[in-house]
Design a protein around this motif. Structure first.
Motif, PDB file in Angstrom:
ATOM      1  N   LEU A 108       0.880  -1.166   0.000  1.00  0.00           N
ATOM      2  CA  LEU A 108       0.000   0.000   0.000  1.00  0.00           C
ATOM      3  C   LEU A 108       0.913   1.211   0.000  1.00  0.00           C
ATOM      4  N   SER A 109       0.893   1.978  -1.087  1.00  0.00           N
ATOM      5  CA  SER A 109       1.825   3.100  -1.218  1.00  0.00           C
ATOM      6  C   SER A 109       1.084   4.428  -1.261  1.00  0.00           C
ATOM      7  N   SER A 137      -1.403   9.749   2.641  1.00  0.00           N
ATOM      8  CA  SER A 137      -0.541   9.441   3.786  1.00  0.00           C
ATOM      9  C   SER A 137      -1.372   9.149   5.033  1.00  0.00           C
ATOM     10  N   ALA A 140      -2.868   5.674   4.806  1.00  0.00           N
ATOM     11  CA  ALA A 140      -1.903   4.614   5.103  1.00  0.00           C
ATOM     12  C   ALA A 140      -1.677   4.478   6.608  1.00  0.00           C
ATOM     13  N   MET A 143      -4.701   2.923   8.097  1.00  0.00           N
ATOM     14  CA  MET A 143      -4.743   1.504   7.749  1.00  0.00           C
ATOM     15  C   MET A 143      -3.847   0.705   8.688  1.00  0.00           C
ATOM     16  N   ALA A 144      -2.680   1.263   9.021  1.00  0.00           N
ATOM     17  CA  ALA A 144      -1.784   0.581   9.956  1.00  0.00           C
ATOM     18  C   ALA A 144      -2.469   0.393  11.304  1.00  0.00           C
ATOM     19  N   LEU A 160       3.498  -1.126   4.115  1.00  0.00           N
ATOM     20  CA  LEU A 160       3.017   0.254   4.028  1.00  0.00           C
ATOM     21  C   LEU A 160       4.212   1.121   3.637  1.00  0.00           C
ATOM     22  N   ARG A 305      -9.197  -1.196   2.113  1.00  0.00           N
ATOM     23  CA  ARG A 305      -8.893  -2.217   3.127  1.00  0.00           C
ATOM     24  C   ARG A 305      -9.364  -3.597   2.666  1.00  0.00           C
TER      25      ARG A 305
END
Length: 337
Positions: A108-109, A137, A140, A143-144, A160, A305
């Motif tokens: 995931l960038s 950003s 991400a 998401m973490a 990530l 996700r």
């Protein structure tokens, strides 16, 4: 053009950047590059027997270009001042649970840079980059946190990757894709989130690369399960699929896609997007004071996700479609050319 020429011309005061490694010098020998205002472009074709309008039309229709001498010349004196700087990519790993598949990675960038301090627009010199790409950003990072709290056990691992230097030529992702922190062939897919623009309700999703790999069918099914329609790039001549960090993964053979909220055609939402590009894109007004549709942002993140989980837990690695233009990169990667 999305951006008025008056703003494009301000870019001449922004420094350019490149990676300080010989392996990445793809324009060796270039002495001068020029960006021309289309309103003035005809001057270059005077007495040549051709016109800018003719050349632009041929390019738009992807027809062969004529070769001919220009009757005018351009004299330029250049001065280059070089400063060396360091800027970091940030990479985190969410380990998979499968003893074998945990050694494969879904990326995931998002890019963490913007333009910084530049020429003032309406007296403001801070180019904030809230949508471009504070939005990616932030997604991400969230998401973490989400996966850390999640009870799901991912089979494959997730990387990530927050890359630097996207605005200066996809530099951080160019370096990472060439020198990843894991075995290069272990990266199975890249999902890139860049400026996904949650500025209207999410009813339609534009997916760049929709028809290039089986990632497209996966995201289509996921989005439709949430009541969201999916469309391919409605303006392919803008080449958006190769203009953000997913392209560097593609160049190394990795199936990739990028996606964003889209306006419903024929509705006032189209003007909202056009106005955003004209007034806020790469301008100081891309800040946290602009309107944001939080429900659209949340639904977009849920789709991302679900897509990541689908890829991490799928039996097969994502694959390019046989008729994809970008499949050639995967074939090159296999032969090591």
């Amino acid at each position: 053009m999305d951006i008025p020429w008056s703003r494009i011309a301000l870019n001449r005061a922004h420094p350019t950047m490149d990676l300080d490694y010989p392996e990445f010098n793809e324009t060796e020998g270039a002495k001068l590059t020029v960006t021309v205002n289309p309103a003035s472009a005809e001057k270059f074709f005077a007495a040549s027997g051709h016109s800018f309008e003719e050349i632009a039309a041929l390019g738009k229709d992807r027809k062969p270009m004529p070769r001919f001498p220009l009757a005018v010349s351009l004299s330029a004196k250049t001065k280059v001042e070089v400063t060396r700087i360091e800027s970091a990519n940030l990479v985190a790993k969410i380990p998979g649970s499968d003893p074998t598949l945990r050694n494969e990675y879904v990326v995931l960038s998002a890019h963490l840079d913007h333009i910084g301090i530049g020429e003032p627009i309406n007296g403001d010199r801070i180019y904030n980059g809230a949508m471009d790409n504070g939005s990616g950003s932030a997604l991400a990072l969230d998401m973490a946190a989400s996966f850390k709290k999640s009870p799901e056990k991912l089979h494959r691992s997730v990387l990530l990757v927050l890359v630097t230097g996207e605005e200066k030529g996809l530099l951080g992702s160019k370096y990472f894709a060439a020198h990843p922190t894991v075995a290069p062939k272990s990266i199975v897919a890249d999902v890139n989130v860049d400026m996904f623009l949650p500025i209207v309700p999410l009813k339609l999703l534009t997916v760049l690369g929709l028809d290039d790999s089986d990632l497209g069918s996966r995201v289509r099914e996921i989005a439709q399960s949430q009541g969201v329609k999916v469309q391919p790039d409605p303006e392919p001549l803008r080449n958006l699929f190769v203009r953000s960090d997913q392209y560097n993964f593609i160049r190394h053979g990795v199936p990739s896609l990028a996606m964003g909220v889209a306006p419903d055609p024929g509705t006032p939402e189209v003007k909202i997007f056009k106005d955003w590009l004209t007034q806020r894109y790469h301008a100081p007004s891309d800040d946290v004071n602009q309107p944001v549709n939080l429900e659209a942002a949340a639904k977009y993140e849920e789709i991302v996700r679900a897509l990541l989980i689908n890829i991490t837990d799928g039996e097969r690695r994502p694959e390019w479609k046989p008729d994809s233009f970008f499949r050639r990169y995967a074939e090159t990667a296999k032969t090591g050319e």
